[in-house]
Motif scaffolding. Sequence first.
Motif, PDB file in Angstrom:
ATOM      1  N   LEU A  90       0.831  -1.206   0.000  1.00  0.00           N
ATOM      2  CA  LEU A  90       0.000   0.000   0.000  1.00  0.00           C
ATOM      3  C   LEU A  90       0.868   1.260   0.000  1.00  0.00           C
ATOM      4  O   LEU A  90       0.599   2.210  -0.740  1.00  0.00           O
ATOM      5  CB  LEU A  90      -0.914  -0.022   1.229  1.00  0.00           C
ATOM      6  N   ILE A  91       1.917   1.251   0.793  1.00  0.00           N
ATOM      7  CA  ILE A  91       2.836   2.397   0.828  1.00  0.00           C
ATOM      8  C   ILE A  91       3.497   2.581  -0.536  1.00  0.00           C
ATOM      9  O   ILE A  91       3.589   3.696  -1.051  1.00  0.00           O
ATOM     10  CB  ILE A  91       3.895   2.212   1.943  1.00  0.00           C
ATOM     11  N   LEU A  92       3.959   1.481  -1.136  1.00  0.00           N
ATOM     12  CA  LEU A  92       4.625   1.568  -2.441  1.00  0.00           C
ATOM     13  C   LEU A  92       3.698   2.139  -3.515  1.00  0.00           C
ATOM     14  O   LEU A  92       4.137   2.894  -4.382  1.00  0.00           O
ATOM     15  CB  LEU A  92       5.126   0.192  -2.878  1.00  0.00           C
ATOM     16  N   LYS A  93       2.430   1.746  -3.478  1.00  0.00           N
ATOM     17  CA  LYS A  93       1.476   2.214  -4.485  1.00  0.00           C
ATOM     18  C   LYS A  93       1.150   3.690  -4.342  1.00  0.00           C
ATOM     19  O   LYS A  93       0.767   4.332  -5.309  1.00  0.00           O
ATOM     20  CB  LYS A  93       0.150   1.447  -4.368  1.00  0.00           C
ATOM     21  N   ASN A  94       1.304   4.230  -3.133  1.00  0.00           N
ATOM     22  CA  ASN A  94       0.804   5.574  -2.858  1.00  0.00           C
ATOM     23  C   ASN A  94       1.874   6.575  -2.454  1.00  0.00           C
ATOM     24  O   ASN A  94       1.556   7.579  -1.831  1.00  0.00           O
ATOM     25  CB  ASN A  94      -0.265   5.499  -1.756  1.00  0.00           C
ATOM     26  N   THR A  95       3.111   6.307  -2.797  1.00  0.00           N
ATOM     27  CA  THR A  95       4.153   7.276  -2.459  1.00  0.00           C
ATOM     28  C   THR A  95       4.949   7.649  -3.700  1.00  0.00           C
ATOM     29  O   THR A  95       5.063   6.854  -4.632  1.00  0.00           O
ATOM     30  CB  THR A  95       5.094   6.746  -1.361  1.00  0.00           C
ATOM     31  N   GLU A  96       5.456   8.842  -3.685  1.00  0.00           N
ATOM     32  CA  GLU A  96       6.304   9.299  -4.784  1.00  0.00           C
ATOM     33  C   GLU A  96       7.699   9.638  -4.268  1.00  0.00           C
ATOM     34  O   GLU A  96       8.550  10.065  -5.027  1.00  0.00           O
ATOM     35  CB  GLU A  96       5.661  10.510  -5.449  1.00  0.00           C
ATOM     36  N   ASN A  97       7.917   9.421  -2.985  1.00  0.00           N
ATOM     37  CA  ASN A  97       9.202   9.703  -2.365  1.00  0.00           C
ATOM     38  C   ASN A  97      10.131   8.517  -2.603  1.00  0.00           C
ATOM     39  O   ASN A  97       9.840   7.392  -2.197  1.00  0.00           O
ATOM     40  CB  ASN A  97       8.988   9.944  -0.861  1.00  0.00           C
ATOM     41  N   GLU A  98      11.261   8.765  -3.256  1.00  0.00           N
ATOM     42  CA  GLU A  98      12.186   7.687  -3.624  1.00  0.00           C
ATOM     43  C   GLU A  98      12.774   6.977  -2.410  1.00  0.00           C
ATOM     44  O   GLU A  98      12.958   5.752  -2.430  1.00  0.00           O
ATOM     45  CB  GLU A  98      13.312   8.233  -4.501  1.00  0.00           C
ATOM     46  N   THR A  99      13.060   7.718  -1.358  1.00  0.00           N
ATOM     47  CA  THR A  99      13.626   7.113  -0.155  1.00  0.00           C
ATOM     48  C   THR A  99      12.628   6.149   0.473  1.00  0.00           C
ATOM     49  O   THR A  99      12.979   5.024   0.839  1.00  0.00           O
ATOM     50  CB  THR A  99      14.005   8.207   0.874  1.00  0.00           C
ATOM     51  N   ILE A 100      11.380   6.570   0.568  1.00  0.00           N
ATOM     52  CA  ILE A 100      10.335   5.723   1.137  1.00  0.00           C
ATOM     53  C   ILE A 100      10.110   4.506   0.245  1.00  0.00           C
ATOM     54  O   ILE A 100       9.965   3.391   0.738  1.00  0.00           O
ATOM     55  CB  ILE A 100       9.039   6.523   1.365  1.00  0.00           C
ATOM     56  N   GLU A 101      10.098   4.719  -1.069  1.00  0.00           N
ATOM     57  CA  GLU A 101       9.932   3.597  -1.998  1.00  0.00           C
ATOM     58  C   GLU A 101      11.051   2.578  -1.825  1.00  0.00           C
ATOM     59  O   GLU A 101      10.802   1.370  -1.802  1.00  0.00           O
ATOM     60  CB  GLU A 101       9.917   4.093  -3.449  1.00  0.00           C
ATOM     61  N   GLN A 102      12.280   3.061  -1.714  1.00  0.00           N
ATOM     62  CA  GLN A 102      13.423   2.167  -1.569  1.00  0.00           C
ATOM     63  C   GLN A 102      13.349   1.398  -0.251  1.00  0.00           C
ATOM     64  O   GLN A 102      13.558   0.184  -0.229  1.00  0.00           O
ATOM     65  CB  GLN A 102      14.735   2.948  -1.643  1.00  0.00           C
ATOM     66  N   LEU A 103      13.021   2.087   0.844  1.00  0.00           N
ATOM     67  CA  LEU A 103      12.911   1.412   2.136  1.00  0.00           C
ATOM     68  C   LEU A 103      11.798   0.363   2.127  1.00  0.00           C
ATOM     69  O   LEU A 103      11.974  -0.748   2.623  1.00  0.00           O
ATOM     70  CB  LEU A 103      12.636   2.437   3.248  1.00  0.00           C
ATOM     71  N   ALA A 104      10.653   0.723   1.546  1.00  0.00           N
ATOM     72  CA  ALA A 104       9.526  -0.219   1.482  1.00  0.00           C
ATOM     73  C   ALA A 104       9.872  -1.421   0.616  1.00  0.00           C
ATOM     74  O   ALA A 104       9.544  -2.560   0.957  1.00  0.00           O
ATOM     75  CB  ALA A 104       8.285   0.495   0.960  1.00  0.00           C
TER      76      ALA A 104
END
Length: 113
Positions: free
Chosen positions: A35-49
Amino acid sequence: MSSILDDQLRLMALKQYGLIKSIKTPDISEADLTLILKNTENETIEQLATEQLQHLNSQAIQNNLNLYHKFYDLKGMAAYRARTQSVIELKNRYKKANPDEKVKILDILYNAN
């Protein structure tokens, strides 16, 4: 419809708690990470998730491998069902696995038959 609302509520709760803090929580679910991956545009958050999702997938693969080996030599219907469930779960995990894990899963499945 309720699924969409459930996802929105979960995402709001994750954001309120803090996405990075949520991702680093040891008991975060695969559903929450997706859910986080689908709804974020922040690269750091995407990488961590993504890293956390791969870690959870690796753990699940290892758990299924351990389960399969635990029941490998046992006889009876319960052992057969446990082995079968483990093989089914490994086949489902294959879709999400990284290339190294895919090789490992294929090897397990090949040797299971």
